[in-house]
Motif scaffolding. Structure first.
Motif, PDB file in Angstrom:
ATOM      1  N   GLU A   1       0.850  -1.185   0.000  1.00  0.00           N
ATOM      2  CA  GLU A   1       0.000   0.000   0.000  1.00  0.00           C
ATOM      3  C   GLU A   1       0.890   1.240   0.000  1.00  0.00           C
ATOM      4  OE1 GLU A   1      -3.120   2.268   2.912  1.00  0.00           O
ATOM      5  OE2 GLU A   1      -3.401   0.104   2.655  1.00  0.00           O
ATOM      6  N   ILE A   2       0.768   2.030  -1.032  1.00  0.00           N
ATOM      7  CA  ILE A   2       1.526   3.275  -1.175  1.00  0.00           C
ATOM      8  C   ILE A   2       0.529   4.378  -1.540  1.00  0.00           C
ATOM      9  CG2 ILE A   2       3.396   4.468  -2.383  1.00  0.00           C
ATOM     10  CD1 ILE A   2       4.568   1.714  -3.073  1.00  0.00           C
ATOM     11  N   ASP A   3       0.558   5.470  -0.804  1.00  0.00           N
ATOM     12  CA  ASP A   3      -0.386   6.585  -1.032  1.00  0.00           C
ATOM     13  C   ASP A   3      -1.841   6.115  -1.005  1.00  0.00           C
ATOM     14  OD1 ASP A   3       1.792   8.249  -1.277  1.00  0.00           O
ATOM     15  OD2 ASP A   3       1.763   8.256  -3.476  1.00  0.00           O
ATOM     16  N   GLY A   4      -2.122   5.131  -0.152  1.00  0.00           N
ATOM     17  CA  GLY A   4      -3.497   4.670  -0.001  1.00  0.00           C
ATOM     18  C   GLY A   4      -3.986   3.733  -1.088  1.00  0.00           C
ATOM     19  N   HIS A   5      -3.078   3.275  -1.950  1.00  0.00           N
ATOM     20  CA  HIS A   5      -3.467   2.389  -3.054  1.00  0.00           C
ATOM     21  C   HIS A   5      -2.725   1.059  -2.952  1.00  0.00           C
ATOM     22  CE1 HIS A   5      -5.493   5.640  -5.256  1.00  0.00           C
ATOM     23  NE2 HIS A   5      -4.442   6.398  -4.963  1.00  0.00           N
ATOM     24  N   ASP A   6      -3.415  -0.023  -3.318  1.00  0.00           N
ATOM     25  CA  ASP A   6      -2.742  -1.282  -3.628  1.00  0.00           C
ATOM     26  C   ASP A   6      -1.923  -0.970  -4.883  1.00  0.00           C
ATOM     27  OD1 ASP A   6      -2.052  -3.758  -4.717  1.00  0.00           O
ATOM     28  OD2 ASP A   6      -3.893  -4.722  -4.081  1.00  0.00           O
ATOM     29  N   TYR A   7      -0.594  -0.868  -4.734  1.00  0.00           N
ATOM     30  CA  TYR A   7       0.153  -0.089  -5.730  1.00  0.00           C
ATOM     31  C   TYR A   7       0.286  -0.762  -7.092  1.00  0.00           C
ATOM     32  CZ  TYR A   7       2.679   4.112  -6.884  1.00  0.00           C
ATOM     33  OH  TYR A   7       3.040   5.316  -7.437  1.00  0.00           O
ATOM     34  N   GLU A   8      -0.018  -2.077  -7.176  1.00  0.00           N
ATOM     35  CA  GLU A   8       0.018  -2.642  -8.524  1.00  0.00           C
ATOM     36  C   GLU A   8      -1.088  -2.042  -9.397  1.00  0.00           C
ATOM     37  OE1 GLU A   8      -0.429  -6.878  -8.438  1.00  0.00           O
ATOM     38  OE2 GLU A   8      -2.617  -6.801  -8.301  1.00  0.00           O
TER      39      GLU A   8
ATOM     40  N   ALA B   1      -1.715  -0.702 -15.851  1.00  0.00           N
ATOM     41  CA  ALA B   1      -2.118   0.666 -15.516  1.00  0.00           C
ATOM     42  C   ALA B   1      -1.612   1.645 -16.574  1.00  0.00           C
ATOM     43  CB  ALA B   1      -1.590   1.055 -14.139  1.00  0.00           C
ATOM     44  N   LYS B   2      -0.387   1.415 -17.057  1.00  0.00           N
ATOM     45  CA  LYS B   2       0.148   2.266 -18.128  1.00  0.00           C
ATOM     46  C   LYS B   2      -0.749   2.196 -19.362  1.00  0.00           C
ATOM     47  CE  LYS B   2       4.146   2.990 -21.145  1.00  0.00           C
ATOM     48  NZ  LYS B   2       3.297   3.271 -22.321  1.00  0.00           N
TER      49      LYS B   2
ATOM     50  N   GLU C   1       7.397   8.306 -19.459  1.00  0.00           N
ATOM     51  CA  GLU C   1       7.872   9.205 -18.396  1.00  0.00           C
ATOM     52  C   GLU C   1       6.893   9.226 -17.217  1.00  0.00           C
ATOM     53  OE1 GLU C   1       9.949  10.007 -22.048  1.00  0.00           O
ATOM     54  OE2 GLU C   1       7.784   9.944 -21.630  1.00  0.00           O
ATOM     55  N   LYS C   2       5.602   9.314 -17.501  1.00  0.00           N
ATOM     56  CA  LYS C   2       4.616   9.346 -16.412  1.00  0.00           C
ATOM     57  C   LYS C   2       4.566   8.006 -15.677  1.00  0.00           C
ATOM     58  CE  LYS C   2       1.577  13.008 -18.107  1.00  0.00           C
ATOM     59  NZ  LYS C   2       0.201  13.360 -18.572  1.00  0.00           N
ATOM     60  N   TRP C   3       4.664   6.929 -16.440  1.00  0.00           N
ATOM     61  CA  TRP C   3       4.675   5.605 -15.800  1.00  0.00           C
ATOM     62  C   TRP C   3       5.932   5.435 -14.948  1.00  0.00           C
ATOM     63  CZ3 TRP C   3       6.686   0.443 -17.737  1.00  0.00           C
ATOM     64  CH2 TRP C   3       6.184  -0.610 -16.962  1.00  0.00           C
ATOM     65  N   ALA C   4       7.051   5.921 -15.462  1.00  0.00           N
ATOM     66  CA  ALA C   4       8.315   5.800 -14.717  1.00  0.00           C
ATOM     67  C   ALA C   4       8.251   6.536 -13.382  1.00  0.00           C
ATOM     68  CB  ALA C   4       9.475   6.316 -15.557  1.00  0.00           C
ATOM     69  N   ARG C   5       7.503   7.630 -13.309  1.00  0.00           N
ATOM     70  CA  ARG C   5       7.374   8.338 -12.023  1.00  0.00           C
ATOM     71  C   ARG C   5       6.663   7.459 -10.989  1.00  0.00           C
ATOM     72  NH1 ARG C   5       7.002  13.094 -15.321  1.00  0.00           N
ATOM     73  NH2 ARG C   5       4.712  13.174 -15.364  1.00  0.00           N
ATOM     74  N   ARG C   6       5.698   6.678 -11.453  1.00  0.00           N
ATOM     75  CA  ARG C   6       5.033   5.740 -10.538  1.00  0.00           C
ATOM     76  C   ARG C   6       5.981   4.600 -10.149  1.00  0.00           C
ATOM     77  NH1 ARG C   6      -1.244   5.128 -12.650  1.00  0.00           N
ATOM     78  NH2 ARG C   6      -1.639   7.350 -12.946  1.00  0.00           N
ATOM     79  N   LEU C   7       6.739   4.113 -11.136  1.00  0.00           N
ATOM     80  CA  LEU C   7       7.707   3.063 -10.822  1.00  0.00           C
ATOM     81  C   LEU C   7       8.780   3.576  -9.866  1.00  0.00           C
ATOM     82  CD1 LEU C   7       8.247   1.448 -14.348  1.00  0.00           C
ATOM     83  CD2 LEU C   7       6.891   0.544 -12.450  1.00  0.00           C
ATOM     84  N   GLN C   8       9.170   4.835 -10.033  1.00  0.00           N
ATOM     85  CA  GLN C   8      10.155   5.433  -9.130  1.00  0.00           C
ATOM     86  C   GLN C   8       9.670   5.337  -7.682  1.00  0.00           C
ATOM     87  OE1 GLN C   8      13.259   6.985  -9.858  1.00  0.00           O
ATOM     88  NE2 GLN C   8      13.496   7.065  -7.634  1.00  0.00           N
ATOM     89  N   LYS C   9       8.426   5.691  -7.444  1.00  0.00           N
ATOM     90  CA  LYS C   9       7.873   5.637  -6.085  1.00  0.00           C
ATOM     91  C   LYS C   9       7.842   4.195  -5.577  1.00  0.00           C
ATOM     92  CE  LYS C   9       4.977   8.655  -4.748  1.00  0.00           C
ATOM     93  NZ  LYS C   9       3.820   9.552  -4.484  1.00  0.00           N
TER      94      LYS C   9
END
Length: 252
Positions: free
Chosen positions: A161-168, A175-176, A184-192
């Motif tokens: 759970e990251i930021d209140g979400h089941d992060y997968e 999701a992408k 780039e936007k997907w990579a920001r999520r992968l970064q987190k």
């Protein structure tokens, strides 16, 4: 029975595939056979399809160890969850069910764990000391955790759970595609996601699998991590290789 040859079978939500594996090299000694997963993914139907596949793959070789990997948490031969298959699998004595249906002893394991073990034996993590984390980016996020080549099973780290979400639900490749995210936007999520894994496990190596790993040049360089991160070597065959290798390591 040769301890360097085994059969690996990888059961997924859409396909069941298998082959005879040379465990000295990680090469397939037979054609890779693939059959469609029966609609609904019910236990009886999947076991019957697996039996048909095994008949083709084994071609009379009835003395080879057999490993089967499956998209579920596996504890003591029981499937404790179900991903893209029938909920009838939850809490089922699946290993016994397969052994009766196949009339063979098997070793039964989670699919992401099999993929991670394959990379540790034949791929990107071969010979790597310390903590290795494999993640498969696909419909969800599968994970395998190894320490000095020893597998810690059923980590299911896609469900952090990251930021209140089941992060997968935010960072899987699905999701992408669903949200039409740029690399780039997907990579920001992968970064987190990977930064969180770093904080929790201090890994020595990340290995990224799943079909999208063939496009690793589009997103892995966008990540800023302390940990080295590399694409998996075995994508389509990882489950087969890992299941076969674990069948020999843990004979029935």
């Amino acid at each position: 029975m040769s301890e360097t040859t085994a059969i690996g079978i990888d059961i997924g939500g859409t396909g069941i595939k298998g082959a005879v594996v040379d465990l000295a090299t990680g090469e397939l000694l037979s054609d890779r056979v693939k059959l469609a997963t029966p609609k609904g993914g019910r236990p009886k139907d999947i076991v019957e399809t697996t039996r048909k596949l095994l008949e083709t793959v084994s071609a009379g070789a009835t003395d080879l160890p057999i490993g089967v990997c499956f998209p579920a948490v596996v504890k003591n031969g029981h499937t404790m969850s179900a991903a893209n298959v029938s909920e009838d699998w939850i809490g089922l004595a699946a290993e016994d069910l397969f052994e009766k249906g196949l009339s063979r002893r098997i070793h039964f394991v989670n699919d992401a764990d099999a993929a991670g073990y394959a990379e540790s034996q034949f791929g990107a993590a071969k010979g790597e000391p310390g903590v290795v984390l494999l993640t498969t980016l696909g419909t969800g996020i599968g994970s395998a955790l190894l320490n000095d080549g020893v597998l810690v099973p059923n980590t299911e780290l896609g469900h952090l759970e990251i930021d209140g979400h089941d992060y997968e639900t935010k960072a899987a490749y699905s999701a992408k595609e669903r949200e039409d995210l740029s690399w780039e936007k997907w990579a920001r999520r992968l970064q987190k996601y990977y930064t969180t894994l770093e904080a929790l496990f201090s890994p020595d190596l990340f290995v990224v699998g799943g079909g999208v790993s063939k496009n690793h040049a589009d997103f892995l360089p966008l990540l800023d991590l302390r940990t080295r991160i590399v694409p998996a070597v075995h994508r389509n065959n990882a489950g087969i290789l890992g299941a076969a290798a674990l069948a020999v390591k843990f004979p029935g």
